[in-house]
Design an enzyme around this catalytic site. Structure first.
Site, PDB file in Angstrom:
ATOM      1  N   GLY A  11       1.192  17.237 -40.728  1.00  0.00           N
ATOM      2  CA  GLY A  11       2.066  16.652 -39.717  1.00  0.00           C
ATOM      3  C   GLY A  11       1.278  15.926 -38.638  1.00  0.00           C
ATOM      4  N   LYS A  76       2.679  15.287 -47.975  1.00  0.00           N
ATOM      5  CA  LYS A  76       3.193  15.231 -49.346  1.00  0.00           C
ATOM      6  C   LYS A  76       2.048  15.016 -50.328  1.00  0.00           C
ATOM      7  CE  LYS A  76       6.785  12.928 -52.098  1.00  0.00           C
ATOM      8  NZ  LYS A  76       7.833  11.892 -52.097  1.00  0.00           N
ATOM      9  N   GLY A  77       2.090  15.687 -51.453  1.00  0.00           N
ATOM     10  CA  GLY A  77       1.097  15.474 -52.490  1.00  0.00           C
ATOM     11  C   GLY A  77      -0.206  16.199 -52.252  1.00  0.00           C
ATOM     12  N   ARG A  81      -2.681  21.479 -54.999  1.00  0.00           N
ATOM     13  CA  ARG A  81      -1.529  21.881 -55.821  1.00  0.00           C
ATOM     14  C   ARG A  81      -0.594  20.681 -55.943  1.00  0.00           C
ATOM     15  NH1 ARG A  81      -2.979  26.390 -53.006  1.00  0.00           N
ATOM     16  NH2 ARG A  81      -1.921  25.692 -51.122  1.00  0.00           N
ATOM     17  N   ASP A 118      -3.704  24.514 -41.379  1.00  0.00           N
ATOM     18  CA  ASP A 118      -4.157  25.495 -42.363  1.00  0.00           C
ATOM     19  C   ASP A 118      -4.144  24.933 -43.785  1.00  0.00           C
ATOM     20  OD1 ASP A 118      -1.396  25.381 -42.291  1.00  0.00           O
ATOM     21  OD2 ASP A 118      -1.110  27.521 -42.663  1.00  0.00           O
ATOM     22  N   SER A 120      -4.469  21.733 -44.682  1.00  0.00           N
ATOM     23  CA  SER A 120      -5.544  20.752 -44.795  1.00  0.00           C
ATOM     24  C   SER A 120      -6.901  21.429 -44.875  1.00  0.00           C
ATOM     25  CB  SER A 120      -5.523  19.792 -43.597  1.00  0.00           C
ATOM     26  OG  SER A 120      -4.351  19.009 -43.601  1.00  0.00           O
ATOM     27  N   THR A 140      -2.861  21.496 -35.189  1.00  0.00           N
ATOM     28  CA  THR A 140      -1.479  21.881 -35.453  1.00  0.00           C
ATOM     29  C   THR A 140      -0.780  22.187 -34.143  1.00  0.00           C
ATOM     30  OG1 THR A 140      -0.030  23.640 -36.322  1.00  0.00           O
ATOM     31  CG2 THR A 140      -2.325  24.220 -35.982  1.00  0.00           C
ATOM     32  N   ASP A 142       1.629  24.095 -33.912  1.00  0.00           N
ATOM     33  CA  ASP A 142       2.097  25.477 -34.008  1.00  0.00           C
ATOM     34  C   ASP A 142       1.057  26.489 -33.529  1.00  0.00           C
ATOM     35  OD1 ASP A 142       4.570  24.774 -34.999  1.00  0.00           O
ATOM     36  OD2 ASP A 142       3.985  24.966 -37.093  1.00  0.00           O
ATOM     37  N   ASP A 144      -1.232  27.890 -35.159  1.00  0.00           N
ATOM     38  CA  ASP A 144      -1.233  28.995 -36.122  1.00  0.00           C
ATOM     39  C   ASP A 144      -2.510  29.118 -36.945  1.00  0.00           C
ATOM     40  OD1 ASP A 144      -0.896  26.715 -37.644  1.00  0.00           O
ATOM     41  OD2 ASP A 144       1.052  27.282 -38.476  1.00  0.00           O
ATOM     42  N   ARG A 177      27.147  27.650 -18.854  1.00  0.00           N
ATOM     43  CA  ARG A 177      27.004  27.696 -20.310  1.00  0.00           C
ATOM     44  C   ARG A 177      25.774  28.477 -20.760  1.00  0.00           C
ATOM     45  NH1 ARG A 177      28.343  21.279 -21.094  1.00  0.00           N
ATOM     46  NH2 ARG A 177      30.596  21.481 -21.453  1.00  0.00           N
ATOM     47  N   MET A 184       9.887  23.977 -32.750  1.00  0.00           N
ATOM     48  CA  MET A 184       9.182  24.176 -34.009  1.00  0.00           C
ATOM     49  C   MET A 184       8.440  25.512 -34.010  1.00  0.00           C
ATOM     50  SD  MET A 184       7.822  20.416 -35.165  1.00  0.00           S
ATOM     51  CE  MET A 184       8.990  19.263 -35.909  1.00  0.00           C
ATOM     52  N   ARG A 186       7.413  27.452 -37.764  1.00  0.00           N
ATOM     53  CA  ARG A 186       7.869  27.936 -39.078  1.00  0.00           C
ATOM     54  C   ARG A 186       7.605  29.428 -39.254  1.00  0.00           C
ATOM     55  NH1 ARG A 186       8.772  26.129 -44.527  1.00  0.00           N
ATOM     56  NH2 ARG A 186       9.070  24.057 -43.681  1.00  0.00           N
ATOM     57  N   GLU A 237      12.145  27.741 -35.000  1.00  0.00           N
ATOM     58  CA  GLU A 237      12.885  27.379 -36.209  1.00  0.00           C
ATOM     59  C   GLU A 237      12.796  28.434 -37.306  1.00  0.00           C
ATOM     60  OE1 GLU A 237      11.244  23.762 -37.749  1.00  0.00           O
ATOM     61  OE2 GLU A 237       9.198  24.546 -37.809  1.00  0.00           O
ATOM     62  N   ARG A 281      26.099  25.692 -26.080  1.00  0.00           N
ATOM     63  CA  ARG A 281      25.655  24.383 -26.551  1.00  0.00           C
ATOM     64  C   ARG A 281      24.267  24.520 -27.189  1.00  0.00           C
ATOM     65  NH1 ARG A 281      30.181  23.681 -25.779  1.00  0.00           N
ATOM     66  NH2 ARG A 281      31.271  21.981 -24.693  1.00  0.00           N
ATOM     67  N   HIS A 287      11.157  16.571 -33.895  1.00  0.00           N
ATOM     68  CA  HIS A 287       9.888  15.856 -33.910  1.00  0.00           C
ATOM     69  C   HIS A 287       9.487  15.264 -32.568  1.00  0.00           C
ATOM     70  CE1 HIS A 287      10.637  16.337 -38.172  1.00  0.00           C
ATOM     71  NE2 HIS A 287       9.354  16.126 -38.358  1.00  0.00           N
TER      72      HIS A 287
END
Length: 363
Positions: A11, A76-77, A81, A118, A120, A140, A142, A144, A177, A184, A186, A237, A281, A287
């Site tokens: 990301g 992606k890709g 793996r 992690d 990468s 990252t 995150d 993490d 409210r 973010m 995960r 999330e 709400r 992102h």
């Protein structure tokens, strides 16, 4: 002349350009090194013809203030793996690391600096074991990745989330409210935890502490008197109810098998079903946490990471990842960095302090 290849994978993240600039500026002080970048992680290298760019101190000047990465990126890709569809419609994962290393060497590169999280760095380690001289740089939002106190991009993401949270507090107060803000995270709730403390949330829900919806309702009701009051909730999330599943949808082909997001609406429905009468709400930052200019803290550590990474190359210390520990910059074996995941410890001082401030984790 020796050649160095830079890749930014996974990301996007505020501070990536500062690392690239740091590497290029430090390398410019050496007379026998060229620095090149591969577009969209290693995809640019593997395309025919290859999509590479020579990086110098001149064409990277000033990019440290820019968000994103001038090299582009992708999650992606994964070459470790790589998903390949079979004739029967099934998907088989193939290890293309040997092919990648052969291609890098055939292009005349002597070393690689791989900037990423992690996933990468797992690729970095596999390349190193295949015989490619590699140095890793942790990235990252995150936070993490273990072995480093902070990854660059995290503090900017927290600042973005906190700015948004502050705005939600005033509108929550005006309308009596409950505002739920999804950030973010995960598997690790660092962004949510830091934002909750910085913003003064009533409730913080993170993946490491599955929540009891009745306890969340109890904390929110304590904020109301005869229908007047307000409450603000931060939720990662990947957070989920006790004995419940994470809110997710089917992921895209070639990426993670599931896509997280939408837990703010899940929590909203759970609160209503549990009998909470207050108006609710939901806001999903998504992102926006990845984009924009890095704050000063991230510019500094990203820049130093870049310089340090190139100096590891000069010293021949491959298979290492640069880290920030106790306000000092050093390195650890990549294998050590990816051996464990940097979860929020439910018994940590930070979580205990948050509870001391009156923040409920629903446990």
């Amino acid at each position: 002349m020796k050649k160095l290849l830079i890749s930014t994978g996974g990301g996007d993240c505020p501070g990536l350009n500062a690392v690239i600039r740091g590497i290029a500026k430090r390398a410019a002080q050496e007379k026998d090194w060229e620095v090149w970048g591969s577009f969209e992680a290693f995809n640019g290298l593997m395309e025919k013809p290859s999509r590479l760019i020579r990086l110098t101190d001149k064409n990277t000047a000033g990019i440290h203030v820019m968000g994103g990465t001038i090299l582009g990126t992708t999650n992606k890709g994964n070459p470790l793996r790589f998903p390949e569809k079979q004739a029967d419609g099934s998907v088989k994962t193939v290890n293309h690391i040997p092919d990648l290393v052969r291609k890098i060497k055939s292009e005349g590169f002597d070393a690689v600096i791989n900037i990423g999280g992690d996933g990468s760095q797992e690729i970095s380690q596999a390349m190193f074991e295949e015989g490619m001289p590699v140095v890793g740089v942790p990235k990252t939002i995150d936070n993490d990745l273990s072995s480093t106190d902070f990854t660059f991009g995290f503090q900017t993401a927290v600042q973005t989330a906190t700015d948004s949270f502050d705005r939600l507090v005033t509108t929550a107060n005006s309308h009596h409210r409950v505002m739920i803000m999804e950030v973010m995270g995960r598997n690790a709730g660092w962004i949510a935890l830091y934002t909750a403390i910085a913003g003064g949330a009533e409730v913080c829900l993170i993946p490491e502490i599955p929540y009891d919806i009745n306890k969340v309702v109890e904390r929110i009701r304590a904020r109301y008197d005869n229908g007047r009051g307000f409450a603000n909730v931060v939720i990662a999330e990947g957070a989920h109810i006790q004995e419940g599943a994470v809110t997710s949808t089917q992921g895209e082909f070639g990426r993670m098998p599931v896509r997280l997001g939408g837990v703010a609406f899940t929590l909203s429905n759970q609160l209503k079903e549990a009998g909470l009468e207050a108006e609710i709400r939901e806001t999903i930052l998504g992102h926006t946490q990845r984009g924009g200019s890095p704050i000063a803290f991230d510019r500094v550590i990203a820049s130093v990471f870049g310089v340090k990474a190139f100096e590891l190359v000069l010293e021949g210390k491959f298979g290492q990842m640069v880290v920030l520990r106790n306000n000092d910059f050093s390195s650890v074996p990549i294998s050590e960095a990816i051996s464990s995941y940097n979860y929020v410890d439910p018994n940590s001082t930070l979580v205990k302090a948050a509870k001391g401030l009156g923040i409920s984790f629903g446990d």
